[in-house]
Design an enzyme around this catalytic site. Structure first.
Site, PDB file in Angstrom:
ATOM      1  N   SER A 166       0.842  -1.197   0.000  1.00 54.22           N
ATOM      2  CA  SER A 166       0.000   0.000   0.000  1.00 54.22           C
ATOM      3  C   SER A 166       0.885   1.259   0.000  1.00 54.22           C
ATOM      4  CB  SER A 166      -0.964  -0.040   1.181  1.00 54.22           C
ATOM      5  OG  SER A 166      -1.970   0.948   1.054  1.00 54.22           O
ATOM      6  N   ASP A 265      -9.404  -4.626  -5.411  1.00 59.35           N
ATOM      7  CA  ASP A 265      -8.774  -3.437  -4.837  1.00 59.35           C
ATOM      8  C   ASP A 265      -9.006  -2.225  -5.732  1.00 59.35           C
ATOM      9  OD1 ASP A 265      -7.179  -1.626  -3.493  1.00 59.35           O
ATOM     10  OD2 ASP A 265      -5.311  -2.768  -3.742  1.00 59.35           O
TER      11      ASP A 265
END
Length: 323
Positions: A166, A265
């Site tokens: 991330s 995602d």
């Protein structure tokens, strides 16, 4: 817990809230846990070290029967640059698994968080932490000073990797780009970099990203919150490597790159495009590979590492480091 009567200045639920009196309430994250002389599940040993007055790290040493030097992974945790920690339960569990599976010595960096320390503080901390690792390759037999013996005794400085998830994946990209311009101590080279569910964004939609109300999306608002002074805002090259004024990806300062994305995602299309863009940069001579996991969401392997998909992804990350 902040009082319900306090006025909210910035609401970035589910990550955090900032109140008008300056209080920061972090809503997301796992509790801090201590290092372990020997993890019960993996046998990995861990300890905390101070790199500088601003930076610390948790080191992980796998149980090994060989005297062979181990690859080194410098890892940057996720959390949108403003939550989570190298000392949190989730990251501690994850790094134990990575260290064990890859048989690598891991340096998990505790960098400063926004809003108390807006970007580029985290980038500078992670660069400095990687420089600290590199400093051990210089006069590596010198056990004096501030040298860390785990690195000197067990680290293979010909096999240094950087990795992150991330926001940590974003940091990996920016460290690798900087490594293409600036030198590390002892002229150390980064062999490989993995970016898992990397946090990239931009003003123009890519792939299946929504085109409407982009400035209301959390991905946009978080960046503007953690780096309010960023030149170009959401199209700053540090968050948008595909921006018109972004430097060429041929400048990546490593030999191989692995990008992992998850089907569900929001950031998935950016990760896929990153791989395509790196491949198209004819000036970069390295190897780039994409791994996509179907049916999963952002950083699923950190939250639920016991699932089959998570185990497979962790094995893939580990094999990238162990190669």
């Amino acid at each position: 817990m902040a009082s319900a009567t306090k006025e909210i200045a910035t609401d970035l639920t589910p990550a955090l809230r900032v109140y008008k009196d300056g209080t920061v309430e972090r809503l997301f994250g796992s509790p801090h846990v201590p290092p372990s002389p020997e993890d019960q599940t993996t046998g990995v040993s861990s300890k905390d070290v101070t790199i500088s007055p601003l930076i610390s790290a948790r080191l992980y040493l796998p149980k090994t029967t060989t005297t062979q030097k181990l690859p080194i992974l410098v890892y940057f945790h996720g959390g949108a640059f403003c939550v989570e920690s190298a000392f949190s339960f989730l990251d501690h569990r994850y790094m134990n698994l990575i260290a064990s599976e890859s048989q690598a010595l891991v340096v998990s960096v505790e960098y400063r968080l926004a809003p108390e320390h807006p970007l580029p503080a985290a980038y500078e901390d992670c660069w400095d932490a990687t420089q600290w690792v590199a400093s051990h390759a210089v006069d590596g037999n010198d056990d004096g000073g501030d040298k860390e013996l785990w690195l000197i005794n067990h680290g293979d400085f010909e096999r240094v990797f950087i990795g992150g998830d991330s926001a940590g994946g974003n940091i990996v990209h920016n460290i690798a780009m900087r490594a293409g311009i600036e030198r590390f101590h002892g002229d150390l080279k980064i062999l490989g970099a993995f970016l898992s569910c990397p946090y990239f964004w931009g003003s123009k939609p890519l792939g299946s990203e929504p085109s409407e109300s982009r400035e209301q999306m959390l991905t946009y608002r978080m960046w503007m919150f953690v780096y309010p002074s960023a030149p170009g805002g959401i199209d700053n090259p540090m968050i948008n490597p595909f921006a018109d004024d972004a430097p060429s990806l041929s400048g990546l300062g490593c030999s191989k790159v692995l990008v992992c994305v998850a089907e569900k995602d929001t950031l998935r299309d950016r990760g896929v495009h990153y791989v395509e863009a790196v491949k198209e940069e004819s000036g970069w001579k390295g190897e780039v590979e994409l791994v996509e996991v179907e049916g999963e969401d952002h950083c699923f392997h950190i939250f639920t590492p016991d699932t089959e998909n998570a185990k497979n992804l962790i094995k893939r990350l580990a094999s990238f480091i162990a190669q």
